[in-house]
Motif scaffolding. Structure first.
Motif, short mmCIF file in Angstrom:
data_model
loop_
_atom_site.label_atom_id
_atom_site.label_comp_id
_atom_site.label_asym_id
_atom_site.label_seq_id
_atom_site.Cartn_x
_atom_site.Cartn_y
_atom_site.Cartn_z
N MET A 195 57.74 33.96 -28.69
CA MET A 195 57.77 34.37 -27.29
C MET A 195 59.20 34.50 -26.79
O MET A 195 59.51 35.40 -26.00
N ALA A 196 60.06 33.63 -27.27
CA ALA A 196 61.47 33.73 -26.89
C ALA A 196 62.03 35.06 -27.38
O ALA A 196 62.81 35.73 -26.68
N LEU A 197 61.60 35.46 -28.58
CA LEU A 197 62.04 36.74 -29.13
C LEU A 197 61.57 37.89 -28.25
O LEU A 197 62.35 38.78 -27.89
N VAL A 198 60.29 37.86 -27.89
CA VAL A 198 59.74 38.91 -27.03
C VAL A 198 60.52 38.99 -25.73
O VAL A 198 60.92 40.07 -25.27
N VAL A 255 63.41 39.94 -36.25
CA VAL A 255 62.17 39.15 -36.30
C VAL A 255 62.24 38.04 -37.35
O VAL A 255 61.26 37.33 -37.55
N GLY A 256 63.38 37.92 -38.00
CA GLY A 256 63.56 36.81 -38.93
C GLY A 256 62.82 36.95 -40.24
O GLY A 256 62.31 35.98 -40.79
N PRO A 316 50.19 38.59 -29.58
CA PRO A 316 51.14 38.56 -30.68
C PRO A 316 51.18 37.22 -31.41
O PRO A 316 51.57 37.16 -32.57
N THR A 317 50.75 36.16 -30.73
CA THR A 317 50.81 34.85 -31.39
C THR A 317 49.46 34.41 -31.94
O THR A 317 49.31 33.27 -32.38
N ALA A 318 48.46 35.31 -31.91
CA ALA A 318 47.11 34.93 -32.34
C ALA A 318 47.14 34.30 -33.72
O ALA A 318 47.66 34.88 -34.68
N ASN A 342 50.04 28.34 -20.91
CA ASN A 342 51.41 27.87 -20.67
C ASN A 342 52.40 28.99 -20.91
O ASN A 342 53.33 29.21 -20.13
N VAL A 343 52.17 29.71 -21.99
CA VAL A 343 53.05 30.83 -22.31
C VAL A 343 52.99 31.88 -21.21
O VAL A 343 54.01 32.31 -20.67
#
Ligand code: ATP
Ligand code: MG
Lengths: 261, 349
Positions: A187-190, A135-136, A174-176, A209-210
């Motif tokens: 999202m790329a990670l998910v 997750v960086g 998750p991006t809230a 879009n996501v």
């Protein structure tokens, strides 16, 4: 493909309010299944019912064919369902490392050990480092969780459910509140986690879009009830969805989550 | 703490190094009566063992009181400071020990532990308060006078073995209570560093999340309550050996508040703070009373206000926060000078 998670007429009332109204959904194993709907549609309540945080008024939840409706909340993850929270839910005064380490340690019987240093249980430490890398957050490991910027707290939230390596990841927005430029990265990670591990992801997300680009299937909720279900193409073509939800969302709520353009 | 630090030494040298704080404290406290005996009393080394009257004997008595209070406060810190459970019933566990009914203490620990881990937050506090009130009424009741002595309490409890005899073998009892205190302290330090202890901290931080991570927090709270109530009962039993008159006051709410006050002074959740706090609390109380008599209550109150104002995290907590800040500053300076990014270590104990 088989169904991994299924709800049958799941219902939850809060007094007179029906927050989840007889919702029956089937979630295919290995798919990325999004649940969308306007604010107050009942998405989070639906998550609470499936993960055992709330008990349903009626209806059942099945996981891998087993009835898990009455499972206590702490058992859900042992079955293989991990759930993240819309409102960041972490251990604020513990380090980032310790937040993830606690999540890594939770499944076995090691956690009942009373006298041996936690540093001796190297597999949890190694798992923690792996997840931090994923997750960086490696460079933030020694920081107290509450001092992290919001975006990093969302990554930590995700890391905490990745750590026990569940089969199903239920991600509630998750991006809230994340900065727009951080959204694609997360999202790329998910997506990569889902594809690499053949995991099932149930995603609640407001950013259309996501949702349209990552989902295999989409369920639309409205005022607690199921409004529609289908592939992204079917959903964007669906007229009821358009009028009841999508149009309204695009027109009335520009820039929610800061992720829409 | 990012990488598993496997560099820490094993074997005897490692152990000595890790426990040096405790070992130095132990050595100083063992030497203490001898030093007083020679310097203040002008008596020899042998006077300590032969239990001569004097400052050495008297100060050992005061120190034993500190040890007992420290043990009691330590157990409260495990419940409140480490696990975050606010209990108003802790004095009851001490009192059970003080009334030397250890079997009952164990039974009680389990009994209450079955109810208590099921309740959270303010409910927990209220339930413990309820239990404590009932207990308070029971031990004062005249029906139990034969065993508990009603309002008067217990009198003339005899030491079962010589080394628990504070009157005739004070130095032995001093050593025994010191050993028990430091032994339990080391045990507690191990507990909070172990996987289970880490779960205790997660309950304090966010119990709902701990449940979601898969921890059955019931069992962990049960562990905490059992360990802490047994420790408190042990402190209570030692109290009875030291002060053969046991009054019902040790079961009162005020005595739970004493534990709270001690760990507030020392630093909540630090464990070391319970020991430091107990010493500060008892010595302040004793000497202010001796020097200023009636005015001492006021002075004690004033001292606590000052402590809270200037040391918001207690003595040990504030000390750690400061030294952490100093360490961070030093690391940042080093980074600037060398350009290397050396990670600061985790502030979590
Ligand atoms: N614990 C509760 N008690 C009472 N009402 C509740 C509770 N939880 C949710 N509700 C109500 O249930 C309805 C559904 O809420 P929910 O949080 O599930 O919606 P949501 O789809 O997740 O919305 P959002 O997009 O804002 O997150 C709302 O009207 C909410 O006010
Ligand atoms: Mg929601």
């Amino acid at each position: 493909m088989s169904v991994i998670l299924e709800t049958q007429s799941l219902r939850r009332e809060f007094g007179a309010l029906v927050a989840v109204d007889d919702v029956s959904v089937k979630i295919e194993e290995g798919s990325l299944h999004s649940i969308i709907g306007p604010n107050g549609a009942g998405k989070t309540t639906f998550f609470n019912l499936v993960s055992g945080t709330l008990k349903p008024t009626a209806g059942r939840v099945f996981y891998k064919g087993e009835d898990i409706t009455d499972l206590p909340v702490h058992r859900t993850i042992h079955e293989g369902i991990g759930r993240s929270f819309q409102i960041t839910n972490i251990f604020p005064n513990l380090t980032v490392f310790e937040n993830i380490r606690l999540a890594s340690q939770a499944l076995g019987s090691d956690s009942y050990r009373l006298f041996r240093s936690h540093l001796k249980f190297t597999e949890h430490l190694e798992r923690t480092n792996e997840v931090l890398e994923e997750v960086g957050l490696t460079s933030r490991a020694p920081t107290l969780a509450r001092t992290l910027p919001h975006g990093d707290q969302r990554k930590l939230e995700l890391g905490m459910i990745l750590a026990p390596d569940p089969d199903v990841l239920m991600l509630d927005e998750p991006t809230a509140g994340m900065a727009a430029e951080q959204v694609p990265e997360l999202m790329a990670l998910v997506q990569s986690i889902q594809e690499a591990g053949n995991k099932t992801v149930v995603l609640v997300e407001h950013n259309m879009n996501v949702v349209m680009s990552v989902s295999d299937r989409i369920t639309v909720m409205h005022q607690g009830a199921l409004l529609a279900e289908g592939t992204p193409a079917e959903i964007s073509a669906d007229e009821t969805v358009q009028t009841a939800y999508l149009g309204a969302l695009y027109n009335e709520e520009p820039g929610r989550d800061g992720g829409k353009t | 703490m990012t990488a598993p630090t496997m560099t820490d030494r094993t074997g005897l040298t490692g152990w000595l190094q890790r426990r040096r704080g405790v070992l130095i404290t132990a050595a100083l406290l063992v030497a203490f009566p001898f030093i007083i005996s020679i310097v203040v009393d002008g008596q020899g080394l042998a006077a300590v063992w032969s239990n001569e009257q004097g400052n050495a004997r008297f100060l050992q008595g005061l120190a034993i009181e500190v040890f007992i209070l420290a043990l009691y406060a330590l157990s409260y810190d495990l419940i409140l400071g480490v696990t975050g459970l606010l209990s108003f019933g802790h004095a009851m566990f001490f009192a059970v020990g003080a009334y030397v009914v250890l079997i009952a203490a164990l039974l009680q620990a389990f009994l209450f532990a079955i109810v208590l881990p099921r309740v959270k937050g303010i409910t927990f506090a209220l339930v413990t308060l309820g239990f404590a009130s009932v207990f308070w009424i029971v031990i004062q009741s005249s029906d139990l006078q034969e065993w508990a002595g009603a309002e008067i309490g217990l009198q003339g409890v005899e030491a079962p073995v010589w080394f628990l005899d504070t009157t005739n073998h004070r130095f032995a009892f001093y050593l025994v209570s010191l050993a028990i205190l430091l032994g339990v302290f080391v045990l507690y330090q191990r507990i909070i560093d172990a996987p289970a202890g880490k779960v205790f901290a997660s309950i304090r931080e966010n119990e709902d999340r701990s449940l979601m991570l898969g921890y059955n927090t019931f069992w962990f709270k049960l562990m905490v309550l059992v360990v802490a109530s047994i420790t408190a009962a042990l402190a209570g039993a030692m109290h009875t050996m030291h002060q053969p008159i046991v009054t019902p006051n040790v079961a009162s709410l005020a005595f739970t508040v004493t534990a709270l006050l001690i760990i507030l002074i020392g630093g909540v959740g630090t464990l070391t703070g319970a020991l430091v706090g107990a010493a500060v609390y008892r010595l302040l109380q004793f000497y202010l009373d001796r020097w200023y008599g009636a005015a001492s209550e006021l002075l004690i109150g004033l001292a606590y206000v000052l402590l809270v104002l200037y040391l918001p995290y207690g003595i040990v907590g504030t000390w750690r926060a400061r030294s952490l800040r100093i360490k961070e500053g030093r690391d940042r300076l080093l980074q600037m000078v060398t350009g290397a990014s050396k990670e600061t270590s985790s502030p979590e104990e």
